[in-house]
Design a protein around this motif. Structure first.
Motif, PDB file in Angstrom:
ATOM      1  N   PRO A 111       5.532 -12.605  -4.417  1.00  0.00           N
ATOM      2  CA  PRO A 111       5.054 -11.656  -5.419  1.00  0.00           C
ATOM      3  C   PRO A 111       4.312 -10.483  -4.796  1.00  0.00           C
ATOM      4  CG  PRO A 111       3.733 -13.658  -5.442  1.00  0.00           C
ATOM      5  CD  PRO A 111       4.896 -13.923  -4.544  1.00  0.00           C
ATOM      6  N   ILE A 112       4.341  -9.337  -5.505  1.00  0.00           N
ATOM      7  CA  ILE A 112       3.787  -8.088  -4.983  1.00  0.00           C
ATOM      8  C   ILE A 112       2.662  -7.608  -5.881  1.00  0.00           C
ATOM      9  CG2 ILE A 112       4.284  -5.651  -4.512  1.00  0.00           C
ATOM     10  CD1 ILE A 112       7.083  -6.395  -3.785  1.00  0.00           C
ATOM     11  N   ILE A 113       1.612  -7.071  -5.256  1.00  0.00           N
ATOM     12  CA  ILE A 113       0.582  -6.277  -5.921  1.00  0.00           C
ATOM     13  C   ILE A 113       0.587  -4.917  -5.254  1.00  0.00           C
ATOM     14  CG2 ILE A 113      -1.872  -6.009  -6.399  1.00  0.00           C
ATOM     15  CD1 ILE A 113      -2.147  -9.015  -6.367  1.00  0.00           C
ATOM     16  N   VAL A 114       0.699  -3.841  -6.022  1.00  0.00           N
ATOM     17  CA  VAL A 114       0.767  -2.493  -5.465  1.00  0.00           C
ATOM     18  C   VAL A 114      -0.627  -1.880  -5.485  1.00  0.00           C
ATOM     19  CG1 VAL A 114       1.774  -0.196  -5.667  1.00  0.00           C
ATOM     20  CG2 VAL A 114       3.146  -2.222  -6.208  1.00  0.00           C
ATOM     21  N   ALA A 115      -1.087  -1.435  -4.319  1.00  0.00           N
ATOM     22  CA  ALA A 115      -2.346  -0.704  -4.200  1.00  0.00           C
ATOM     23  C   ALA A 115      -2.017   0.752  -3.899  1.00  0.00           C
ATOM     24  CB  ALA A 115      -3.215  -1.305  -3.102  1.00  0.00           C
ATOM     25  N   VAL A 116      -2.221   1.624  -4.886  1.00  0.00           N
ATOM     26  CA  VAL A 116      -1.962   3.060  -4.703  1.00  0.00           C
ATOM     27  C   VAL A 116      -3.206   3.656  -4.057  1.00  0.00           C
ATOM     28  CG1 VAL A 116      -1.291   5.207  -5.804  1.00  0.00           C
ATOM     29  CG2 VAL A 116      -0.467   3.027  -6.718  1.00  0.00           C
ATOM     30  N   ASN A 117      -3.144   3.894  -2.758  1.00  0.00           N
ATOM     31  CA  ASN A 117      -4.298   4.328  -1.971  1.00  0.00           C
ATOM     32  C   ASN A 117      -4.423   5.854  -1.969  1.00  0.00           C
ATOM     33  OD1 ASN A 117      -6.541   3.960  -0.374  1.00  0.00           O
ATOM     34  ND2 ASN A 117      -5.384   3.808   1.535  1.00  0.00           N
ATOM     35  N   VAL A 154       0.852  -1.189   0.000  1.00  0.00           N
ATOM     36  CA  VAL A 154       0.000   0.000   0.000  1.00  0.00           C
ATOM     37  C   VAL A 154       0.888   1.239   0.000  1.00  0.00           C
ATOM     38  CG1 VAL A 154      -1.834   1.242   1.197  1.00  0.00           C
ATOM     39  CG2 VAL A 154      -1.808  -1.248   1.212  1.00  0.00           C
ATOM     40  N   VAL A 155       0.683   2.099  -0.999  1.00  0.00           N
ATOM     41  CA  VAL A 155       1.432   3.349  -1.112  1.00  0.00           C
ATOM     42  C   VAL A 155       0.431   4.484  -1.273  1.00  0.00           C
ATOM     43  CG1 VAL A 155       3.282   4.562  -2.314  1.00  0.00           C
ATOM     44  CG2 VAL A 155       3.266   2.062  -2.287  1.00  0.00           C
ATOM     45  N   ALA A 156       0.552   5.524  -0.461  1.00  0.00           N
ATOM     46  CA  ALA A 156      -0.346   6.675  -0.557  1.00  0.00           C
ATOM     47  C   ALA A 156      -0.014   7.477  -1.805  1.00  0.00           C
ATOM     48  CB  ALA A 156      -0.237   7.537   0.686  1.00  0.00           C
ATOM     49  N   ALA A 157      -1.039   7.808  -2.559  1.00  0.00           N
ATOM     50  CA  ALA A 157      -0.826   8.534  -3.806  1.00  0.00           C
ATOM     51  C   ALA A 157      -0.332   9.953  -3.580  1.00  0.00           C
ATOM     52  CB  ALA A 157      -2.125   8.565  -4.611  1.00  0.00           C
ATOM     53  N   ASP A 158      -0.576  10.520  -2.402  1.00  0.00           N
ATOM     54  CA  ASP A 158      -0.121  11.885  -2.135  1.00  0.00           C
ATOM     55  C   ASP A 158       1.263  11.925  -1.502  1.00  0.00           C
ATOM     56  OD1 ASP A 158      -1.077  10.626   0.101  1.00  0.00           O
ATOM     57  OD2 ASP A 158      -1.876  12.443   1.029  1.00  0.00           O
ATOM     58  N   ASP A 159       1.697  10.829  -0.848  1.00  0.00           N
ATOM     59  CA  ASP A 159       3.020  10.787  -0.203  1.00  0.00           C
ATOM     60  C   ASP A 159       4.080  10.147  -1.090  1.00  0.00           C
ATOM     61  OD1 ASP A 159       2.281  12.110   2.019  1.00  0.00           O
ATOM     62  OD2 ASP A 159       2.124  10.352   3.318  1.00  0.00           O
ATOM     63  N   GLY A 160       3.698   9.105  -1.820  1.00  0.00           N
ATOM     64  CA  GLY A 160       4.667   8.392  -2.643  1.00  0.00           C
ATOM     65  C   GLY A 160       5.438   7.357  -1.836  1.00  0.00           C
ATOM     66  N   VAL A 161       6.554   6.926  -2.372  1.00  0.00           N
ATOM     67  CA  VAL A 161       7.390   5.894  -1.744  1.00  0.00           C
ATOM     68  C   VAL A 161       8.131   6.500  -0.558  1.00  0.00           C
ATOM     69  CG1 VAL A 161       9.309   4.312  -2.092  1.00  0.00           C
ATOM     70  CG2 VAL A 161       7.625   4.640  -3.907  1.00  0.00           C
ATOM     71  N   VAL A 214      -6.548   2.803  -5.915  1.00  0.00           N
ATOM     72  CA  VAL A 214      -7.742   2.525  -5.115  1.00  0.00           C
ATOM     73  C   VAL A 214      -7.995   3.686  -4.159  1.00  0.00           C
ATOM     74  CG1 VAL A 214      -7.398   0.030  -5.217  1.00  0.00           C
ATOM     75  CG2 VAL A 214      -6.449   1.330  -3.308  1.00  0.00           C
ATOM     76  N   SER A 215      -9.152   3.652  -3.551  1.00  0.00           N
ATOM     77  CA  SER A 215      -9.504   4.583  -2.484  1.00  0.00           C
ATOM     78  C   SER A 215     -10.227   3.785  -1.411  1.00  0.00           C
ATOM     79  CB  SER A 215     -10.401   5.713  -2.998  1.00  0.00           C
ATOM     80  OG  SER A 215     -10.868   6.498  -1.922  1.00  0.00           O
ATOM     81  N   ALA A 216      -9.545   3.552  -0.312  1.00  0.00           N
ATOM     82  CA  ALA A 216     -10.148   2.782   0.776  1.00  0.00           C
ATOM     83  C   ALA A 216     -11.309   3.533   1.403  1.00  0.00           C
ATOM     84  CB  ALA A 216      -9.092   2.458   1.829  1.00  0.00           C
ATOM     85  N   ARG A 217     -11.248   4.860   1.389  1.00  0.00           N
ATOM     86  CA  ARG A 217     -12.308   5.655   2.025  1.00  0.00           C
ATOM     87  C   ARG A 217     -13.589   5.614   1.213  1.00  0.00           C
ATOM     88  NH1 ARG A 217     -13.920  11.106   2.193  1.00  0.00           N
ATOM     89  NH2 ARG A 217     -12.436  11.617   0.559  1.00  0.00           N
ATOM     90  N   LYS A 218     -13.469   5.692  -0.110  1.00  0.00           N
ATOM     91  CA  LYS A 218     -14.651   5.687  -0.966  1.00  0.00           C
ATOM     92  C   LYS A 218     -14.969   4.301  -1.535  1.00  0.00           C
ATOM     93  CE  LYS A 218     -14.529  10.493  -2.500  1.00  0.00           C
ATOM     94  NZ  LYS A 218     -14.555  11.403  -3.668  1.00  0.00           N
ATOM     95  N   GLN A 249      -4.428  16.076  -4.359  1.00  0.00           N
ATOM     96  CA  GLN A 249      -2.990  16.078  -4.631  1.00  0.00           C
ATOM     97  C   GLN A 249      -2.452  14.697  -4.969  1.00  0.00           C
ATOM     98  OE1 GLN A 249      -4.580  16.822  -1.883  1.00  0.00           O
ATOM     99  NE2 GLN A 249      -3.455  16.347  -0.004  1.00  0.00           N
ATOM    100  N   ALA A 250      -3.327  13.741  -5.264  1.00  0.00           N
ATOM    101  CA  ALA A 250      -2.885  12.385  -5.576  1.00  0.00           C
ATOM    102  C   ALA A 250      -2.191  12.338  -6.933  1.00  0.00           C
ATOM    103  CB  ALA A 250      -4.078  11.437  -5.565  1.00  0.00           C
ATOM    104  N   GLU A 251      -1.066  11.579  -6.988  1.00  0.00           N
ATOM    105  CA  GLU A 251      -0.312  11.399  -8.228  1.00  0.00           C
ATOM    106  C   GLU A 251       0.076   9.929  -8.365  1.00  0.00           C
ATOM    107  OE1 GLU A 251       2.701  14.445  -9.261  1.00  0.00           O
ATOM    108  OE2 GLU A 251       2.313  15.234  -7.244  1.00  0.00           O
ATOM    109  N   PRO A 252      -0.842   9.076  -8.828  1.00  0.00           N
ATOM    110  CA  PRO A 252      -0.508   7.645  -8.979  1.00  0.00           C
ATOM    111  C   PRO A 252       0.639   7.398  -9.948  1.00  0.00           C
ATOM    112  CG  PRO A 252      -2.884   8.016  -9.115  1.00  0.00           C
ATOM    113  CD  PRO A 252      -2.240   9.365  -9.162  1.00  0.00           C
TER     114      PRO A 252
END
Length: 698
Positions: free
Chosen positions: A254-260, A230-237, A295-299, A266-269
């Motif tokens: 194996p990895i699946i990336v969820a850009v939350n 899980v990586v926040a789209a507004d914070d980044g890595v 993704v958006s966990a809130r919505k 200010q999100a930048e996937p």
């Protein structure tokens, strides 16, 4: 079983013999076993004979011993039959060698060095102990292919703190886990079985993202099939994002990336995908194999797409397990419960755990009395990939231990005793090594002393050694009585083993020993007890508890004994409180604040009380002089005196202060001669608390 080993070479042959002497088994009235193992003969070209008494060409052996001659070209079964022992004992002895037991079969040839190492263990009178609780062959179990069935995947949620890991899991299972987390951050590994909208079931592990819980994240990566990063789209890595990627690569998961948080303005996937490239995570849009899903966990946006990607990857992995075989698993967390005792949260990997199962994990074992799911509901059984809480442990197992089923309680006790014995032996070897090093140092010092006194006669040498020993003896009492280093003894209690492990890893980073010595007296899992308070009283220390409580009687006892108890539910607040207490043990830092300066213009004598007192006539050139403050006499770059004034006058009047540009006369509390050109400095001492120089990293 004890024994000794001798290696000889047969005349006219290149193969050698390994002779093992061990006690003869006691006579039995039962008829000999008719099992194939006992009745089968050694293969051709190999010998395994037992002989007693004296034989030509051999040393006489005691009648109550057996001498077994073993050729170097032997299999595990041959070695066991030659020694009249079960193959379990051979495999158990081979655990201490470089042999790869996972691929070693009973009828494979053993290397000569492995046979000799088994003999060395016998020669050193080390009991082989009970076999490993892995199977009768002492190896990792290999499930039968005809019993394998598809199992749900185990998916670990990983990532940086406050990037929405628990919120994402909360959205998947439609619960309110975030509200239960202290400070809004996950501080334990949580295991949950989630039914997806597509009908599949997935076991999710929610790992903490805080910097203090590195070991927990590593444990989660090694107990999982798939990692959702899980990586926040507004914070980044961020830092813990990179660390999670490293754990996944090390565990080859194996990895699946969820850009939350893609719902934020200010999100930048796209930026997240580019930053992941720098750390070897290549998305499908860049020609890689890693799925990156915004993704958006809130919505709740794209959650179905994320679950479909997880299920599709699990199908590709073809995850299977044997639900009917012996139980295998891994302990992901452990704690003590007031009503249940020692409780371990485990992930079942093989078999089905039920009430009455006898399990071993590390140096702990259990006969399962109850099983509970993550909601605390009782279960009859739990199959592969299921997260379950087990009650019935004799001792609290450590998080990360491998869980294995054995056939009986007696077997479990033997295994635990054997493992404890091996750990004690390893610790004894380390102690012996340290003793030998110290003895070597002592011997070298002794030789140096002998060389320095070599030119003296024996009487002179004896007198010199006597004087040296007397001087050392006189110095020893002062070494014992003078203790100048400040110290803070600590007793640490946590709710689960993983929390204690995380705090201990933080304490290992303590690097301010020159300021204050931090001594960890005791640590454990469970609530603060009376023994903890009495231990803290004995060592004059403090108690720190994480996610634990203390009863009113314990708090009253601690107040009576003068013991401080610090209880916290957020780890960084616990560390801040510990840093404050460490800082409180340090003396304050005292600094000088200059209030004013005066130049000595003339020197004269004044009679006071029948004595002549030197008086300096001065003019204040900056600030002011205050008689209540401290003063310093400077001559050039040297400080001649520091202290207080006995008198401060303007003309003939005693005054309290003298301002800039005003002339005055002053006398000191010490008999010093003034010289024109000296400088009188007025200053005040300001003390401020000293802070500990420890940076735990957050």
């Amino acid at each position: 079983m004890w024994g000794v080993v001798r290696s000889t070479r047969l005349p006219g042959s290149s193969s050698s013999l390994v002779r093992v002497l061990f006690p003869r088994p006691p006579p039995s009235s039962s008829p000999p076993s008719s099992s194939p193992r006992s009745s089968s003969a050694p293969p051709a070209g190999q010998t395994a004979r037992c002989q007693t008494g004296q034989k030509k060409g051999h040393q006489k052996v005691n009648a109550d011993k057996q001498e077994v001659e073993i050729r170097k070209t032997m299999t595990v079964g041959d070695l066991a039959r030659a020694m009249n022992k079960d193959t379990d004992h051979v495999f158990e002895a081979l655990l201490n060698t470089a042999a790869e037991l996972s691929s070693l079969e009973e009828e494979e040839l053993l290397e000569e060095r492995w046979i000799k190492e088994v003999g060395e263990a016998l020669r050193d009178e080390v009991p082989l102990g009970p076999a490993s609780p892995r199977t009768e062959s002492g190896r990792t179990r290999t499930p039968r292919a005809d019993r394998l069935q598809p199992r749900p995947p185990v998916v670990t949620i990983m990532g940086h703190v406050d990037h929405g890991k628990t919120s994402l899991l909360d959205a998947l299972r439609r619960s309110q886990l975030v509200e239960q987390e202290a400070g809004g951050i996950t501080q334990h590994i949580g295991a949950f079985l989630v039914g997806l909208p597509t009908g599949e079931q997935v076991t999710f592990l929610d790992t903490p993202g805080h910097a203090a819980f590195t070991s927990m994240r590593a444990r989660g990566a090694h107990a999982t099939d798939i990692i959702i990063l899980v990586v926040a789209a507004d914070d980044g890595v961020m830092n813990q994002t990179v660390e999670s990627i490293q754990h996944a690569k090390k565990a080859q998961v194996p990895i699946i990336v969820a850009v939350n948080k893609c719902d934020k303005p200010q999100a930048e996937p796209e930026r997240v995908a580019r930053e992941l490239l720098e750390h070897g995570v290549v998305g499908e849009e860049y020609g890689g194999h890693v799925q990156i899903i915004p993704v958006s966990a809130r919505k709740g946006d794209n959650l179905l797409l994320l679950t479909e990607a997880t299920v599709a990857l699990a199908e590709v992995l073809e995850l299977k397990a044997d639900p009917s075989g012996p139980v295998e698993g891994v302990v992901i967390e452990s704690r003590t419960d007031r009503g249940k005792g020692a409780v371990a949260s485990v992930i079942v990997q093989q078999g089905t755990v039920r009430r009455g199962c006898v399990l071993v994990a590390g140096r702990s074992w259990a006969k399962v009395r109850f099983l509970f799911d993550e909601q605390g509901q009782a279960l009859e059984g739990a199959g592969p990939s299921r997260a379950v809480q087990l009650v019935g442990w004799k001792d609290l197992p450590s998080a990360g231990e491998e869980l294995l089923e054995v056939e009986s309680e007696q077997r479990a006790r033997e295994v635990v005793e054997w493992r404890s014995y091996k750990e004690d032996q390893a610790r004894l070897k380390e102690d012996q090594k340290e003793i030998q090093e110290r003895q070597q140092e002592h011997q070298e010092r002794y030789q140096q002393e002998r060389q320095t006194h070599a030119h003296l006669s024996w009487r002179q040498r004896k007198a010199a050694l006597y004087r040296a020993n007397r001087q050392q003896a006189a110095m020893r009492p002062s070494e014992k009585t003078h203790k100048t280093q400040r110290s803070l003894p600590l007793i640490l209690k946590g709710d689960v083993d993983g929390s204690v492990e995380a705090i201990l890893s933080l304490l290992e980073s303590y690097d301010a020993e020159d300021q204050c010595h931090m001594e960890l007296v005791h640590f454990g899992v469970g609530e603060v007890s009376e023994n903890d308070v009495r231990l803290a009283e004995t060592f004059s220390g403090s108690i720190y508890g994480f996610n634990v409580s203390a009863s009113k009687s314990i708090l009253r006892l601690a107040e009576k004994k003068g013991v401080q108890i610090h209880l916290h539910t957020i780890i960084y607040k616990l560390v801040d409180d510990l840093k404050d207490e460490l800082s409180s043990t340090l003396p304050p830092l005292v600094s000088s604040n200059v209030l004013g300066e005066a130049a000595v213009l003339a020197v004269f004598q004044v009679t006071a009380g029948g004595k002549k007192v030197p008086v300096a006539g001065c003019r204040v050139r900056s600030g002011l002089l205050d008689r209540r403050m401290k003063f310093r006499l400077l001559r050039g770059q040297d400080t001649l005196w520091e202290g207080s004034l006995t008198a401060l006058k303007h003309h003939k009047d005693d005054v309290q202060t003298v301002k800039t540009g005003v002339e005055c006369g002053l006398s000191l509390d010490a008999a010093l001669e003034f010289c024109p050109g000296d400088v009188i400095v007025c200053y005040e001492e300001v003390s401020q608390p000293q802070l500990i120089n420890w940076d735990p990293g957050f």
